[in-house]
Design a protein around this motif. Structure first.
Motif, PDB file in Angstrom:
ATOM      1  N   ALA A  75       0.831  -1.208   0.000  1.00 36.90           N
ATOM      2  CA  ALA A  75       0.000   0.000   0.000  1.00 36.90           C
ATOM      3  C   ALA A  75       0.864   1.257   0.000  1.00 36.90           C
ATOM      4  O   ALA A  75       0.509   2.251  -0.637  1.00 36.90           O
ATOM      5  N   GLN A  76       2.006   1.217   0.687  1.00 38.55           N
ATOM      6  CA  GLN A  76       2.871   2.393   0.709  1.00 38.55           C
ATOM      7  C   GLN A  76       3.417   2.701  -0.683  1.00 38.55           C
ATOM      8  O   GLN A  76       3.629   3.867  -1.033  1.00 38.55           O
ATOM      9  N   LEU A  78       1.719   2.160  -3.489  1.00 41.13           N
ATOM     10  CA  LEU A  78       0.599   2.786  -4.187  1.00 41.13           C
ATOM     11  C   LEU A  78       0.410   4.226  -3.732  1.00 41.13           C
ATOM     12  O   LEU A  78       0.088   5.106  -4.538  1.00 41.13           O
ATOM     13  N   ARG A  79       0.622   4.490  -2.439  1.00 41.79           N
ATOM     14  CA  ARG A  79       0.532   5.877  -1.936  1.00 41.79           C
ATOM     15  C   ARG A  79       1.592   6.763  -2.602  1.00 41.79           C
ATOM     16  O   ARG A  79       1.315   7.889  -2.996  1.00 41.79           O
ATOM     17  N   ALA A  80       2.805   6.232  -2.701  1.00 42.40           N
ATOM     18  CA  ALA A  80       3.890   7.001  -3.331  1.00 42.40           C
ATOM     19  C   ALA A  80       3.569   7.268  -4.802  1.00 42.40           C
ATOM     20  O   ALA A  80       3.754   8.386  -5.292  1.00 42.40           O
ATOM     21  N   ALA A  82       0.597   7.424  -6.134  1.00 42.82           N
ATOM     22  CA  ALA A  82      -0.569   8.310  -6.218  1.00 42.82           C
ATOM     23  C   ALA A  82      -0.196   9.784  -6.096  1.00 42.82           C
ATOM     24  O   ALA A  82      -0.987  10.650  -6.462  1.00 42.82           O
ATOM     25  N   GLU A  83       0.994  10.073  -5.607  1.00 43.11           N
ATOM     26  CA  GLU A  83       1.443  11.462  -5.565  1.00 43.11           C
ATOM     27  C   GLU A  83       1.747  11.992  -6.963  1.00 43.11           C
ATOM     28  O   GLU A  83       1.853  13.195  -7.167  1.00 43.11           O
ATOM     29  N   GLY A  90      -7.338   2.575  -4.837  1.00 42.62           N
ATOM     30  CA  GLY A  90      -6.486   3.412  -4.005  1.00 42.62           C
ATOM     31  C   GLY A  90      -5.769   2.631  -2.926  1.00 42.62           C
ATOM     32  O   GLY A  90      -6.159   1.514  -2.556  1.00 42.62           O
ATOM     33  N   ALA A  91      -4.713   3.215  -2.409  1.00 39.75           N
ATOM     34  CA  ALA A  91      -3.883   2.555  -1.396  1.00 39.75           C
ATOM     35  C   ALA A  91      -4.672   2.193  -0.144  1.00 39.75           C
ATOM     36  O   ALA A  91      -4.461   1.131   0.439  1.00 39.75           O
ATOM     37  N   ASP A  92      -5.597   3.055   0.278  1.00 39.73           N
ATOM     38  CA  ASP A  92      -6.365   2.757   1.488  1.00 39.73           C
ATOM     39  C   ASP A  92      -7.246   1.530   1.294  1.00 39.73           C
ATOM     40  O   ASP A  92      -7.363   0.697   2.190  1.00 39.73           O
TER      41      ASP A  92
END
Length: 157
Positions: A75-76, A78-80, A82-83, A90-92
């Motif tokens: 997930a981290q 995907l968060r990176a 998504a920036e 989504g990561a969440d």
């Protein structure tokens, strides 16, 4: 008004057609290098680990959007991504799917009917399991799939 026809090009590595000006990059985080697999074209493969900031930045530079069909993509990562680019799911959402207890809690909170269950984190949790829960399947909260990380529990003993 008539649109211009869509032009398709063959990938230099696998000759699969893709829309001109677009392509596919396969991000690979687990189980070896996809370029060694007959299923993934070496020209399409992109290899990096989920915590490889430089690799993720390179992937973001070559993509307009990122998607996953596998819930164990970090997930981290995907968060990176998504920036810089659109990421779906989504990561969440992926983070919830990566942990069985969080996933079950999300279903219950949303009103989705679920089978009787008990979250087990200790022997004390096992001791308070209701007899009607047996026979049961004990599942790991993370990284279990297709029968892996599971075992049958015939009774409370």
């Amino acid at each position: 008004m008539r649109e211009e026809p869509i032009t398709y090009t063959a990938c230099e590595g696998c000759e699969r057609p893709y829309r001109e000006g677009s392509g596919v990059a396969v991000f690979w985080d687990v189980m070896g290098d996809p370029r060694e697999s007959a299923e993934v074209c070496p020209a399409c493969a992109f290899v990096a680990l989920g915590d490889d900031e430089a690799g993720l930045a390179e992937l973001a530079r070559c993509c307009d959007a990122v998607t996953t069909e596998f819930e164990n993509v970090p997930a981290q990562a995907l968060r990176a991504l998504a920036e810089h680019v659109r990421v779906a799911p989504g990561a969440d959402a992926v983070a919830v799917c990566q942990h069985g207890a969080r996933e079950k809690a999300q279903f219950v909170q949303g009103g989705v009917p679920c089978a009787p269950h008990l979250f087990v984190a200790s022997e004390a949790d096992c001791a308070r399991a209701a007899p009607e829960l047996f026979p049961a399947i004990l599942k790991t909260a993370t990284l279990g799939y297709d029968g892996k990380g599971q075992c049958s529990v015939p009774d409370a003993a």
